[in-house]
Scaffold this motif. Structure first.
Motif, PDB file in Angstrom:
ATOM      1  N   UNK A 180     122.273  92.102 -22.442  1.00 43.58           N
ATOM      2  CA  UNK A 180     121.246  92.640 -21.555  1.00 43.58           C
ATOM      3  C   UNK A 180     120.130  93.253 -22.395  1.00 43.58           C
ATOM      4  N   UNK A 181     118.912  92.850 -22.113  1.00 40.94           N
ATOM      5  CA  UNK A 181     117.739  93.356 -22.825  1.00 40.94           C
ATOM      6  C   UNK A 181     116.816  93.974 -21.782  1.00 40.94           C
ATOM      7  N   UNK A 182     116.624  95.287 -21.872  1.00 40.92           N
ATOM      8  CA  UNK A 182     115.862  96.012 -20.859  1.00 40.92           C
ATOM      9  C   UNK A 182     114.440  96.296 -21.327  1.00 40.92           C
ATOM     10  N   UNK A 183     113.516  96.294 -20.374  1.00 42.72           N
ATOM     11  CA  UNK A 183     112.136  96.625 -20.683  1.00 42.72           C
ATOM     12  C   UNK A 183     111.280  96.549 -19.431  1.00 42.72           C
ATOM     13  N   UNK A 184     109.961  96.524 -19.632  1.00 39.94           N
ATOM     14  CA  UNK A 184     109.014  96.393 -18.517  1.00 39.94           C
ATOM     15  C   UNK A 184     108.588  94.933 -18.439  1.00 39.94           C
ATOM     16  N   UNK A 185     108.784  94.334 -17.274  1.00 42.38           N
ATOM     17  CA  UNK A 185     108.529  92.896 -17.094  1.00 42.38           C
ATOM     18  C   UNK A 185     107.217  92.666 -16.343  1.00 42.38           C
ATOM     19  N   UNK A 186     106.555  91.581 -16.700  1.00 40.46           N
ATOM     20  CA  UNK A 186     105.230  91.277 -16.162  1.00 40.46           C
ATOM     21  C   UNK A 186     104.994  89.776 -16.224  1.00 40.46           C
ATOM     22  N   UNK A 187     103.903  89.326 -15.646  1.00 37.03           N
ATOM     23  CA  UNK A 187     103.486  87.923 -15.729  1.00 37.03           C
ATOM     24  C   UNK A 187     102.482  87.779 -16.866  1.00 37.03           C
TER      25      UNK A 187
END
Length: 470
Positions: A180-187
């Motif tokens: 699992x790699x967590x962060x802030x996701x965007x397009x």
């Protein structure tokens, strides 16, 4: 939750009537009449090819959490591979989104299934499972020859963190299968089209939120309002960046005042501001799929999630959306941990029940899962990275996987994890409820942290709850 009556670990363990409050309380009940111990089963000769002595015709029951990765990987990859060696073993495949609700009674009744993907928002309490001796010791799995190469042990094919994090009371009991790699996701498309830059400082992040808000094109930020654990992840990561990894170690170890440090207060205050100013309208009433789908529809720019996101949204994501992920920005130049620090740890946790009818087959099923073929095919199918070393080499990676994998490589040794939410179910429940109130303005940062500290102290002082330490 705020009005949840306190149920002690002792009550849960002795099989009190269990109705999970808001679907979140979970523990393990001791069966009234235990099945025969594993050792009393008719022995089957072991060998390098059959290291656990799997019976050729004894059924195997598998339960999969039907969430971000679905269940097709189990039916179409793992189970057919297992059957290549054990054609006579009937695999009873099941899937559910409510692991605790469905399987808790099975554990209480003394007839649990062999293999459980104990994942999702309502996973069973690992600490309670361990305390009650319900999880099979998987150390023999680590020392068994790998499915691919009899000369290589399973332990040498997986990341060491899998073993570290999956160990309870000195026994390796929980197999985290996915990195699992967590962060802030965007397009990436949206950011390119609008000339928006990845923020590397918190000031830049807030300025970006303001820019997006003023543009009127979409909301700046959202999170799974019904599942606030999606938000306490970046909050804790930010606190550890500010104050060092010991912030999380101390929380895990139930140290006095661990929740009320300056680093935690700074992080809680920062995210409360985002909650007050930049959330997509209606966020608090939406679940993870609804908020993620809103992002796919270009209604919101950013959200916190993990590397399962891309696969979970594959049916609603536009072809040119191009998922990307960035780490929590630096709060100030005085942060103890550098830019790029990530929360990454093994997840999608599989267990084998020690009190099931056929734990030998359960361990063998996990051994098959840890083959390079099974892990590599899984990675391609569900667009994520497993803990099996080299399993994704030469595979076609999606934009989100490539972005998250690069972030891990850039982070290097600056990787964080925490375990309190799997060690102590009641503390996880409190974290979910309190974080939701923080983000909706129902709790000030100080009151939020006081509430978390109070619950941590209750658990620390409850002799019926087994304590774990990092």
């Amino acid at each position: 939750m705020p009005n949840t009556p306190h149920i002690s670990r002792r009550e849960l363990l002795r099989g009190a009537a269990l109705v999970p409050v808001a679907g979140a309380l979970a523990a393990c009940a001791t069966p009234a009449s235990k099945p025969a111990a594993t050792a009393s089963s008719a022995p089957v000769a072991t060998s390098a090819a059959n290291p656990f002595g799997v019976a050729a015709d004894k059924p195997l029951e598998v339960w999969i959490f039907d969430g971000g990765f679905g269940q097709d990987y189990a039916k179409n990859i793992h189970q057919p591979l297992f059957k290549t060696k054990y054609a006579g073993v009937e695999i009873k495949h099941n899937a559910t989104k409510e692991i605790t609700k469905v399987l808790q009674p099975r554990f209480a009744g003394g007839n649990p299934p062999e293999v459980i993907d104990n994942s999702g928002a309502n996973f069973m309490d690992f600490g309670a499972l361990a305390q009650d001796g319900q999880m099979q010791d998987l150390t023999p799995l680590l020392d068994a020859p790998s499915w691919d190469d009899p000369a290589t042990k399973v332990r040498d094919t997986i990341d060491q963190s899998v073993i570290d994090i999956g160990t309870y009371d000195g026994k390796f009991s929980v197999l985290g299968y996915v990195n699992y790699i967590h962060g802030i996701w965007y397009s990436q498309k949206v950011f390119k089209d609008n000339g928006w830059q990845i923020p590397k400082t918190w000031d830049e992040f807030l300025k970006l939120c303001e820019t997006i808000k003023k543009s009127g094109k979409m909301a700046p930020f959202t999170y799974a309002g019904k599942f606030p654990q999606y938000l306490y992840e970046p909050l804790l990561t930010m606190a550890a960046k500010i104050g060092g990894s010991e912030v999380l170690v101390n929380i895990d170890n139930l140290e006095d005042g661990a929740w009320t440090t300056e680093a935690m207060k700074t992080a809680a205050t920062a995210w409360a501001e985002v909650g007050a100013k930049y959330l997509m309208e209606g966020t608090t009433g939406l679940d993870h799929v609804q908020t993620q789908t809103a992002q796919n529809k270009y209604k919101v720019a950013m959200l916190p999630s993990g590397s399962w996101l891309e696969n979970e949204q594959k049916t609603t994501t536009p072809a040119d959306f191009e998922y990307g992920m960035f780490p929590i920005p630096d709060f100030t130049s005085s942060d103890k941990m550098p830019y790029g620090t990530l929360h990454t740890q093994p997840g999608e946790n599989f267990i084998v029940s020690s009190k099931s009818a056929n734990p030998q087959a359960g361990m063998e099923y996990l051994r098959a899962m840890l083959s390079k073929k099974a892990a590599g095919d899984f990675s391609e199918l569900v667009r994520t990275v497993t803990v099996v070393k080299g399993a994704s080499d030469g595979r076609q990676n999606s934009p989100g996987v490539a972005s998250a994998s690069k972030a891990v490589a850039d982070a290097g040794a600056n990787a964080l994890y925490y375990r309190w939410q799997t060690w102590y179910g009641p503390l996880k429940d409190e974290g979910i409820a309190a974080t939701g109130e923080l983000m909706s303005g129902g709790l000030t940062p100080d009151k939020y942290l006081e509430r978390m500290q109070k619950k941590a102290d209750e658990i620390k002082n409850d002799s019926s709850i087994k304590k774990y330490k990092r």
